[in-house]
Design a protein around this motif. Sequence first.
Motif, short mmCIF file in Angstrom:
data_model
loop_
_atom_site.label_atom_id
_atom_site.label_comp_id
_atom_site.label_asym_id
_atom_site.label_seq_id
_atom_site.Cartn_x
_atom_site.Cartn_y
_atom_site.Cartn_z
N ASP A 1 -31.48 3.79 28.19
CA ASP A 1 -30.59 2.73 28.64
C ASP A 1 -30.25 1.77 27.50
OD1 ASP A 1 -30.68 3.81 31.16
OD2 ASP A 1 -32.23 2.44 31.90
N GLY A 2 -29.25 0.93 27.77
CA GLY A 2 -28.88 -0.10 26.80
C GLY A 2 -27.58 0.22 26.10
N GLN A 3 -27.54 0.02 24.80
CA GLN A 3 -26.32 0.24 24.03
C GLN A 3 -25.93 1.72 24.05
OE1 GLN A 3 -26.24 -1.55 20.10
NE2 GLN A 3 -27.69 -3.12 20.72
N ARG A 4 -24.65 1.97 24.16
CA ARG A 4 -24.16 3.35 24.11
C ARG A 4 -24.19 3.85 22.67
NH1 ARG A 4 -20.95 1.00 28.01
NH2 ARG A 4 -20.87 2.12 30.01
N THR A 5 -24.80 5.01 22.49
CA THR A 5 -24.85 5.66 21.19
C THR A 5 -24.58 7.14 21.42
OG1 THR A 5 -27.23 6.09 21.41
CG2 THR A 5 -26.58 4.02 20.33
N SER A 6 -24.53 7.92 20.34
CA SER A 6 -24.31 9.36 20.49
C SER A 6 -25.48 10.02 21.20
CB SER A 6 -24.10 10.00 19.12
OG SER A 6 -25.24 9.80 18.28
N GLN A 7 -26.67 9.40 21.09
CA GLN A 7 -27.85 9.97 21.75
C GLN A 7 -27.99 9.50 23.19
OE1 GLN A 7 -27.88 8.07 18.99
NE2 GLN A 7 -29.04 9.04 17.33
N ASP B 1 -22.97 10.85 29.20
CA ASP B 1 -22.90 12.30 29.07
C ASP B 1 -24.25 12.93 28.74
OD1 ASP B 1 -20.15 12.32 29.55
OD2 ASP B 1 -19.69 11.97 27.43
N THR B 2 -25.10 12.21 28.00
CA THR B 2 -26.39 12.77 27.61
C THR B 2 -27.48 12.47 28.64
OG1 THR B 2 -27.00 10.77 26.36
CG2 THR B 2 -25.84 12.52 25.16
N ASP B 3 -27.28 11.40 29.41
CA ASP B 3 -28.30 10.95 30.36
C ASP B 3 -27.66 10.72 31.73
OD1 ASP B 3 -30.38 9.81 31.74
OD2 ASP B 3 -30.64 8.10 30.39
N CYS B 4 -28.09 11.51 32.71
CA CYS B 4 -27.51 11.40 34.05
C CYS B 4 -27.74 10.04 34.68
CB CYS B 4 -28.10 12.48 34.96
SG CYS B 4 -29.87 12.25 35.32
N CYS B 5 -28.81 9.35 34.22
CA CYS B 5 -29.19 8.07 34.85
C CYS B 5 -28.95 6.89 33.92
CB CYS B 5 -30.66 8.12 35.27
SG CYS B 5 -31.07 9.56 36.29
N PHE B 6 -28.07 7.06 32.95
CA PHE B 6 -27.82 6.02 31.94
C PHE B 6 -27.36 4.71 32.57
CE2 PHE B 6 -24.77 3.80 29.19
CZ PHE B 6 -25.58 3.53 28.10
N GLN B 7 -27.96 3.62 32.10
CA GLN B 7 -27.55 2.27 32.50
C GLN B 7 -27.22 1.50 31.22
OE1 GLN B 7 -27.24 1.13 35.67
NE2 GLN B 7 -27.83 3.16 36.45
#
Length: 229
Positions: free
Chosen positions: A89-95, A99-105
């Motif tokens: 979670d947090g800042q959007r990065t390439s990692q 798209d990389t994390d289904c549960c991204f916040q």
Amino acid sequence: MRKLILLAIMALAAAVVPAAVASAATTSPGRPAPAAGPTAEELLAKTNDCNQISNGKYQTDEDAAGGSVAVCDGGSAVFWKADLDIDCDGQRTSQCNEDTDCCFQPDTAFHQSDGRPLDAANLPYIVVPSSSDIWNYESSGLQGGGSCAVIYNGKVEYAVIGDTGPDRIIGEASYATANDLGINPDPSNGGTDAGVTYICFKNSSVDPIEDHGAATSTGQDLAGQFVNG
């Protein structure tokens, strides 16, 4: 004249040789490296006995059957032994992104000194459970930006408390923490099911929270006090 030149050369050599010898003494092979905090083994030896302070035990995952992880009081620190799930979670990065994390916040419970969320891909941090009837982390002297040591497979990573998670699940750390410990950091299939020890030092703070160098030096000092005290 030749005698004066010879005397000057001898005087110069006398001044240079001791300095060279001193330099060799500080860089010679086999000389102990500067202190870098306690070893993983020394830290783990202080976590053999658990004075349980949690009201029951935490699950390691949502589908885990029953609780298995207790939070323990270790004097100047609290600790628990669990798995490691990847927090991206947090800042959007390439990692770390949708798209990389289904549960991204796109946020974390605690923020950088500039007000932005933390950067899970680059900042080693751990996640503590949200306060509940099982355990209130703040009542144990922990806070956002607090100093922690994370131990896995003989390695020690110093991190900060950077996010909060579900109130009945424990064992989570940032992409960067996993990566530095040699654990697969991929938020979709990474992490490890067991073998991770988290030691968080009471009433500690790293400022600014995003300064990993400060987190390491602070953590090493507090870890030394924990081992020796």
